[in-house]
Design a protein around this motif. Structure first.
Motif, PDB file in Angstrom:
ATOM      1  N   GLY A 378      67.983  16.077  72.716  1.00  0.00           N
ATOM      2  CA  GLY A 378      69.015  16.716  71.961  1.00  0.00           C
ATOM      3  C   GLY A 378      69.989  17.100  73.304  1.00  0.00           C
ATOM      4  O   GLY A 378      69.323  17.522  74.461  1.00  0.00           O
ATOM      5  N   ARG A 381      68.628  20.662  74.624  1.00  0.00           N
ATOM      6  CA  ARG A 381      67.350  20.841  75.580  1.00  0.00           C
ATOM      7  C   ARG A 381      67.569  20.126  76.930  1.00  0.00           C
ATOM      8  O   ARG A 381      66.942  20.097  77.701  1.00  0.00           O
ATOM      9  N   ASP A 493      70.003  26.062  71.294  1.00  0.00           N
ATOM     10  CA  ASP A 493      69.262  24.774  70.526  1.00  0.00           C
ATOM     11  C   ASP A 493      68.702  25.267  69.197  1.00  0.00           C
ATOM     12  O   ASP A 493      68.778  24.222  68.111  1.00  0.00           O
ATOM     13  N   ARG A 494      68.477  26.470  68.913  1.00  0.00           N
ATOM     14  CA  ARG A 494      67.941  26.875  67.501  1.00  0.00           C
ATOM     15  C   ARG A 494      68.989  26.649  66.460  1.00  0.00           C
ATOM     16  O   ARG A 494      68.802  26.299  65.474  1.00  0.00           O
ATOM     17  N   THR A 496      71.846  24.775  66.787  1.00  0.00           N
ATOM     18  CA  THR A 496      72.482  23.321  66.713  1.00  0.00           C
ATOM     19  C   THR A 496      71.262  22.457  65.786  1.00  0.00           C
ATOM     20  O   THR A 496      71.886  21.640  65.208  1.00  0.00           O
ATOM     21  N   ARG A 497      70.281  22.921  65.794  1.00  0.00           N
ATOM     22  CA  ARG A 497      69.065  22.288  64.908  1.00  0.00           C
ATOM     23  C   ARG A 497      68.849  23.024  63.573  1.00  0.00           C
ATOM     24  O   ARG A 497      68.026  22.518  62.779  1.00  0.00           O
TER      25      ARG A 497
END
Length: 498
Positions: A378, A381, A493-494, A496-497
């Motif tokens: 991703g 990351r 990251d959290r 977008t996930r």
């Protein structure tokens, strides 16, 4: 919604080729302005103050250009291209004039003019990729742009060193600018103008009706929807004003460097601008430029806010590097702190080679390593990995036994530079409404510029108090800020996930 046509590699090339020349200009500026200032007699402690014009100009210019370009349509000339062309013309003239500087003040003024012109060209290029490409090509578009940035920076950084090896004088005559730097700036001016002209001539922008058809609704990101500017109180404005007053008061009370006054003035300025924008909106003029910019800044999407924190720390590290690498290398690895010493000029040329190295690594990494990692772990990351590589590169300055080993340091820095230039913009462009892409890209630049201003105003006080005459310690600060940037990216990251 209509899907944009898919661009070929030639289309990606043409869209971003202008950035090749723009980055030649930035590279010549970044690698040589400390050298030019010291050649004219500036001390190490004065460098941050002399450099402050560059980020201050970006802070003022980019949101304005972004706002205007979103609302511009000049027929065949398009929306973003008029700004490319005007900025490139002014920047080329500035690069031609810079080596003719007779004194320190003239060089400082020309840095301001050059940076203003480069920002006029650069800001629309960020939005241009989002304008021209469909979402599934954003990462590829910004990767190609980053490759051109790296390639342009290699050319700009290494050109004085190449000229010296072809016999051009690298000595500073009577306190003037060496011929290697003089000719490099003139070459850079021509290359910048021609490369931007290539993009202007070979691309054709979508007209407003087509752009409206392309503009898909953006999914909510969890951020609260702010009220209109006219509905807001003056509490936030008062907070900015109080913060500015506190900083100015602290300069005298704590004996900080005079540059910190500028930071206080900027806080006061934004507080006043915010209050005026609210007053204008309440008076029935919500669409004026000031109110629009302030309203968009305070109403940024949540994803953009989280990316902004990472940008803030990332660019703090980069600006520390640009200001201090020349004095670090010349003092620590060449034993020369005086610009009149021939060893100083040799060290300054080695800095050009080091900067060319990290930019060359960035060009390669943007087209190979970053897409490989992004496809597997991703984009967020991937950016974390890049930032950690940069932190390791800065920290390694303390353990390298001689100047040649610094090339290894630049590899880690180059990976970080590629990621900083590509990943945040690819993440951001896919999450913004098309009609506000210019202003949001311009506002995102605030978090590129503010850390540079903070470094320029505060770093001098920190170094003078704790590490006087030891610029090598600035690399520890650079490594630390990249670690903070990587930590901030975990929150992106959290999000977008999901």
């Amino acid at each position: 919604m209509t899907e944009k046509p898919r661009q070929s590699f030639a289309g990606l090339w043409n869209i971003s080729f202008g950035f090749f020349g723009i980055q030649i200009g930035f590279a010549l500026q970044n690698a040589n302005m400390s050298r030019i200032f010291q050649t004219f007699g500036a001390k190490i402690d004065d460098l941050p103050w002399l450099w402050v014009a560059a980020p201050l100009t970006g802070l003022l210019v980019q949101p304005v250009i972004g706002h205007l370009s979103d609302r511009t349509w000049l027929g065949r000339l398009g929306r973003r291209r008029p700004y490319f062309f005007a900025g490139a013309l002014l920047a080329a003239l500035s690069l031609f004039a810079m080596p003719l500087a007779p004194a320190l003040l003239f060089a400082a003024v020309m840095l301001w003019v050059l940076d203003a012109s480069l920002n006029v060209s650069m800001e629309p290029f960020r939005a241009f990729v989002g304008d021209m490409l469909r979402k599934d090509q954003h990462a590829a578009g910004y990767a190609v742009q980053t490759a051109f940035i790296g390639a342009g920076a290699v050319v700009g950084s290494i050109f004085p060193w190449v000229l010296e090896h072809f016999g051009v004088s690298n000595m500073a005559p009577d306190g003037g600018i060496p011929d290697t730097v003089r000719y490099a700036f003139w070459f850079g001016g021509g290359a910048l103008f021609l490369s931007v002209l290539w993009t202007v001539v070979t691309t054709r922008e979508y007209d407003p009706d087509a752009m409206a058809a392309f503009d898909a609704p953006v999914e909510p990101d969890g951020a609260p929807t702010p009220g209109t500017l006219a509905e807001r109180g003056y509490g936030t404005s008062a907070t900015w004003l109080a913060a500015g007053a506190a900083v100015i008061w602290a300069v005298g009370q704590l004996g900080l460097e005079k540059e910190v006054y500028l930071l206080g003035a900027l806080l006061l300025g934004y507080g006043l601008a915010s209050a005026l924008a609210i007053a204008l909106a309440r008076a029935g003029s919500p669409t004026n430029m000031l109110s629009s910019i302030v309203g968009d800044f305070s109403g940024m999407p949540l994803l953009m806010k989280r990316l902004a924190v990472a940008q803030f720390f990332s660019w703090s590290a980069l600006f520390i590097m640009w200001i201090n690498t020349t004095p670090i290398v010349t003092q620590v690895f060449y034993g020369a702190a005086d610009a009149s010493d021939p060893l100083y000029q040799q060290g300054a040329n080695w800095v050009d080679a080091l900067f060319a190295t990290y930019n060359g690594v960035a060009a390669v990494a943007a087209l190979t390593l970053l897409p490989f990692l992004a496809a597997r772990i991703g984009q967020a990351r991937t950016h974390i990995v890049g930032l950690l590589c940069g932190a390791a590169g800065y920290a390694s300055f303390f353990v390298m036994p001689d100047r040649h080993w610094l090339l290894l340091s630049e590899i880690g820095i180059g990976v970080a530079w590629a990621s900083i230039l590509a990943m945040p913009y690819a993440i951001l462009a896919s999450s913004l409404p098309q009609k506000k892409l210019g202003i949001y890209m311009g506002l995102f630049n605030v978090f590129v510029v503010v850390p540079q201003l903070l470094v320029a105003t505060a770093m001098g006080s920190i170094m003078k108090r704790f590490f006087p005459g030891e610029p090598i310690w600035t690399m520890a600060f650079a490594a630390g800020t990249l670690l903070l940037a990587a930590l901030a990216m975990t929150r992106v990251d959290r999000l977008t996930r999901g």
